[in-house]
Design a protein around this motif. Structure first.
Motif, PDB file in Angstrom:
ATOM      1  N   LEU A  65       0.824  -1.217   0.000  1.00  0.00           N
ATOM      2  CA  LEU A  65       0.000   0.000   0.000  1.00  0.00           C
ATOM      3  C   LEU A  65       0.858   1.266   0.000  1.00  0.00           C
ATOM      4  CD1 LEU A  65      -2.972  -0.488   2.495  1.00  0.00           C
ATOM      5  CD2 LEU A  65      -3.095   0.049   0.071  1.00  0.00           C
ATOM      6  N   LYS A  66       1.920   1.241   0.777  1.00  0.00           N
ATOM      7  CA  LYS A  66       2.773   2.431   0.937  1.00  0.00           C
ATOM      8  C   LYS A  66       3.486   2.836  -0.349  1.00  0.00           C
ATOM      9  CE  LYS A  66       3.920   1.795   5.824  1.00  0.00           C
ATOM     10  NZ  LYS A  66       5.045   1.588   6.768  1.00  0.00           N
ATOM     11  N   GLN A  67       3.524   1.964  -1.331  1.00  0.00           N
ATOM     12  CA  GLN A  67       4.208   2.284  -2.588  1.00  0.00           C
ATOM     13  C   GLN A  67       3.422   3.281  -3.440  1.00  0.00           C
ATOM     14  OE1 GLN A  67       5.331  -1.227  -4.779  1.00  0.00           O
ATOM     15  NE2 GLN A  67       5.987  -2.276  -2.916  1.00  0.00           N
ATOM     16  N   PHE A  68       2.117   3.357  -3.257  1.00  0.00           N
ATOM     17  CA  PHE A  68       1.279   4.174  -4.134  1.00  0.00           C
ATOM     18  C   PHE A  68       1.294   5.675  -3.839  1.00  0.00           C
ATOM     19  CE2 PHE A  68      -0.280  -0.081  -4.860  1.00  0.00           C
ATOM     20  CZ  PHE A  68      -0.411  -0.110  -6.242  1.00  0.00           C
ATOM     21  N   PRO A  69       1.088   6.121  -2.603  1.00  0.00           N
ATOM     22  CA  PRO A  69       0.971   7.567  -2.367  1.00  0.00           C
ATOM     23  C   PRO A  69       2.139   8.424  -2.858  1.00  0.00           C
ATOM     24  CG  PRO A  69       0.146   6.388  -0.475  1.00  0.00           C
ATOM     25  CD  PRO A  69       0.788   5.362  -1.375  1.00  0.00           C
ATOM     26  N   PRO A  70       3.392   8.007  -2.687  1.00  0.00           N
ATOM     27  CA  PRO A  70       4.462   8.853  -3.230  1.00  0.00           C
ATOM     28  C   PRO A  70       4.357   9.039  -4.742  1.00  0.00           C
ATOM     29  CG  PRO A  70       5.376   7.277  -1.669  1.00  0.00           C
ATOM     30  CD  PRO A  70       3.944   6.880  -1.921  1.00  0.00           C
ATOM     31  N   LYS A  71       3.923   8.005  -5.436  1.00  0.00           N
ATOM     32  CA  LYS A  71       3.761   8.095  -6.890  1.00  0.00           C
ATOM     33  C   LYS A  71       2.586   9.009  -7.246  1.00  0.00           C
ATOM     34  CE  LYS A  71       5.719   3.500  -7.531  1.00  0.00           C
ATOM     35  NZ  LYS A  71       5.431   2.106  -7.867  1.00  0.00           N
ATOM     36  N   TRP A  72       1.513   8.934  -6.445  1.00  0.00           N
ATOM     37  CA  TRP A  72       0.377   9.823  -6.674  1.00  0.00           C
ATOM     38  C   TRP A  72       0.804  11.275  -6.479  1.00  0.00           C
ATOM     39  CZ3 TRP A  72      -2.982   6.448  -2.970  1.00  0.00           C
ATOM     40  CH2 TRP A  72      -3.405   5.300  -3.647  1.00  0.00           C
ATOM     41  N   CYS A  73       1.583  11.525  -5.438  1.00  0.00           N
ATOM     42  CA  CYS A  73       2.053  12.891  -5.174  1.00  0.00           C
ATOM     43  C   CYS A  73       2.933  13.394  -6.318  1.00  0.00           C
ATOM     44  CB  CYS A  73       2.804  12.952  -3.845  1.00  0.00           C
ATOM     45  SG  CYS A  73       1.745  12.638  -2.407  1.00  0.00           S
ATOM     46  N   GLU A  74       3.796  12.541  -6.834  1.00  0.00           N
ATOM     47  CA  GLU A  74       4.638  12.919  -7.973  1.00  0.00           C
ATOM     48  C   GLU A  74       3.778  13.267  -9.185  1.00  0.00           C
ATOM     49  OE1 GLU A  74       7.536   9.895  -8.860  1.00  0.00           O
ATOM     50  OE2 GLU A  74       8.309   9.899  -6.796  1.00  0.00           O
ATOM     51  N   ALA A  75       2.758  12.477  -9.423  1.00  0.00           N
ATOM     52  CA  ALA A  75       1.866  12.729 -10.563  1.00  0.00           C
ATOM     53  C   ALA A  75       1.131  14.061 -10.388  1.00  0.00           C
ATOM     54  CB  ALA A  75       0.871  11.586 -10.735  1.00  0.00           C
ATOM     55  N   LEU A  76       0.676  14.338  -9.179  1.00  0.00           N
ATOM     56  CA  LEU A  76       0.002  15.613  -8.921  1.00  0.00           C
ATOM     57  C   LEU A  76       0.965  16.776  -9.123  1.00  0.00           C
ATOM     58  CD1 LEU A  76      -2.060  14.541  -5.793  1.00  0.00           C
ATOM     59  CD2 LEU A  76      -3.001  15.224  -8.019  1.00  0.00           C
ATOM     60  N   GLU A  77       2.186  16.616  -8.657  1.00  0.00           N
ATOM     61  CA  GLU A  77       3.212  17.655  -8.843  1.00  0.00           C
ATOM     62  C   GLU A  77       3.462  17.912 -10.327  1.00  0.00           C
ATOM     63  OE1 GLU A  77       4.948  19.709  -6.818  1.00  0.00           O
ATOM     64  OE2 GLU A  77       3.997  18.948  -4.996  1.00  0.00           O
ATOM     65  N   ALA A  78       3.341  16.860 -11.130  1.00  0.00           N
ATOM     66  CA  ALA A  78       3.558  16.983 -12.575  1.00  0.00           C
ATOM     67  C   ALA A  78       2.335  17.532 -13.300  1.00  0.00           C
ATOM     68  CB  ALA A  78       3.953  15.626 -13.158  1.00  0.00           C
ATOM     69  N   GLY A  79       1.263  17.793 -12.553  1.00  0.00           N
ATOM     70  CA  GLY A  79       0.073  18.393 -13.151  1.00  0.00           C
ATOM     71  C   GLY A  79      -0.993  17.417 -13.622  1.00  0.00           C
ATOM     72  N   HIS A  80      -0.879  16.154 -13.204  1.00  0.00           N
ATOM     73  CA  HIS A  80      -1.846  15.150 -13.638  1.00  0.00           C
ATOM     74  C   HIS A  80      -3.056  15.090 -12.703  1.00  0.00           C
ATOM     75  CE1 HIS A  80       0.795  13.764 -16.764  1.00  0.00           C
ATOM     76  NE2 HIS A  80       1.772  13.607 -15.893  1.00  0.00           N
ATOM     77  N   SER A  81      -4.143  14.571 -13.216  1.00  0.00           N
ATOM     78  CA  SER A  81      -5.380  14.441 -12.452  1.00  0.00           C
ATOM     79  C   SER A  81      -5.455  13.051 -11.808  1.00  0.00           C
ATOM     80  CB  SER A  81      -6.578  14.626 -13.380  1.00  0.00           C
ATOM     81  OG  SER A  81      -6.636  13.544 -14.307  1.00  0.00           O
ATOM     82  N   VAL A  82      -6.413  12.912 -10.903  1.00  0.00           N
ATOM     83  CA  VAL A  82      -6.654  11.609 -10.291  1.00  0.00           C
ATOM     84  C   VAL A  82      -7.126  10.632 -11.366  1.00  0.00           C
ATOM     85  CG1 VAL A  82      -8.055  10.345  -8.612  1.00  0.00           C
ATOM     86  CG2 VAL A  82      -7.173  12.622  -8.034  1.00  0.00           C
ATOM     87  N   LYS A  83      -8.000  11.090 -12.239  1.00  0.00           N
ATOM     88  CA  LYS A  83      -8.489  10.236 -13.319  1.00  0.00           C
ATOM     89  C   LYS A  83      -7.321   9.705 -14.147  1.00  0.00           C
ATOM     90  CE  LYS A  83     -11.686  10.140 -17.196  1.00  0.00           C
ATOM     91  NZ  LYS A  83     -12.694  10.876 -17.966  1.00  0.00           N
ATOM     92  N   TRP A  84      -6.367  10.574 -14.473  1.00  0.00           N
ATOM     93  CA  TRP A  84      -5.194  10.163 -15.242  1.00  0.00           C
ATOM     94  C   TRP A  84      -4.373   9.145 -14.464  1.00  0.00           C
ATOM     95  CZ3 TRP A  84       0.041  10.287 -14.378  1.00  0.00           C
ATOM     96  CH2 TRP A  84       0.854  10.029 -15.474  1.00  0.00           C
ATOM     97  N   MET A  85      -4.184   9.400 -13.173  1.00  0.00           N
ATOM     98  CA  MET A  85      -3.355   8.507 -12.350  1.00  0.00           C
ATOM     99  C   MET A  85      -3.915   7.093 -12.322  1.00  0.00           C
ATOM    100  SD  MET A  85      -2.130  10.654  -9.015  1.00  0.00           S
ATOM    101  CE  MET A  85      -3.727  11.230  -8.478  1.00  0.00           C
ATOM    102  N   LEU A  86      -5.230   6.972 -12.239  1.00  0.00           N
ATOM    103  CA  LEU A  86      -5.852   5.662 -12.091  1.00  0.00           C
ATOM    104  C   LEU A  86      -6.142   4.979 -13.422  1.00  0.00           C
ATOM    105  CD1 LEU A  86      -8.267   6.365  -9.100  1.00  0.00           C
ATOM    106  CD2 LEU A  86      -5.915   5.512  -9.060  1.00  0.00           C
TER     107      LEU A  86
END
Length: 136
Positions: A65-86
């Motif tokens: 589980l802990k592997q996902f949030p840092p990647k989500w944060c990186e994606a948000l920093e890069a300007g991506h949406s939640v929809k894009w991430m998933l």
């Protein structure tokens, strides 16, 4: 007499540990720090997500589980949406493991919990995106 009273007052304050400069030698007690991964896993447990209701244990392994949030944060920093991430065609950061999966509704909630623990500055943005999409 007035001079003696001033000296007596200064001596009393010095003995009491007070000073006019506001400086003290006392050190503040350290505040406990919480690992964001532990905070995230605890919030997932507390959320009682339907995706993990029948699993044993109640939630996926913490190290997975802990592997996902840092990647989500990186994606948000890069300007991506939640929809894009998933999305498989986007970030492919859907929370799933080899022996566990997450229902889509719970995946959105999981992203929000991860953002709250790892990169809270994005919480408002994620929450608004989920509200706008009808997912929250």
């Amino acid at each position: 007499m007035r001079h003696a009273a001033t000296i007596l007052l200064a001596a009393t304050l010095a003995l009491a540990g007070c000073s006019s400069g506001g400086h003290t030698d006392a050190k503040p007690s350290p505040t406990p720090t919480t690992d964001p991964g532990d905070k995230f896993v605890m919030s997932v447990i507390d959320a009682h997500l339907d995706s993990y209701a029948t699993g044993v244990p109640a939630v996926p392994p913490a190290n997975e589980l802990k592997q996902f949030p840092p990647k989500w944060c990186e994606a948000l920093e890069a300007g991506h949406s939640v929809k894009w991430m998933l999305s498989i065609r986007g970030g492919d950061l859907y929370p799933v493991g080899e022996t566990w999966g997450t229902e889509q509704t719970d995946a959105y909630r999981l992203v929000l919990l991860g953002v709250q623990a790892y990169c809270p500055r994005w919480e408002k943005t994620v929450r608004q995106e989920l509200r706008d999409s009808g997912e929250y």
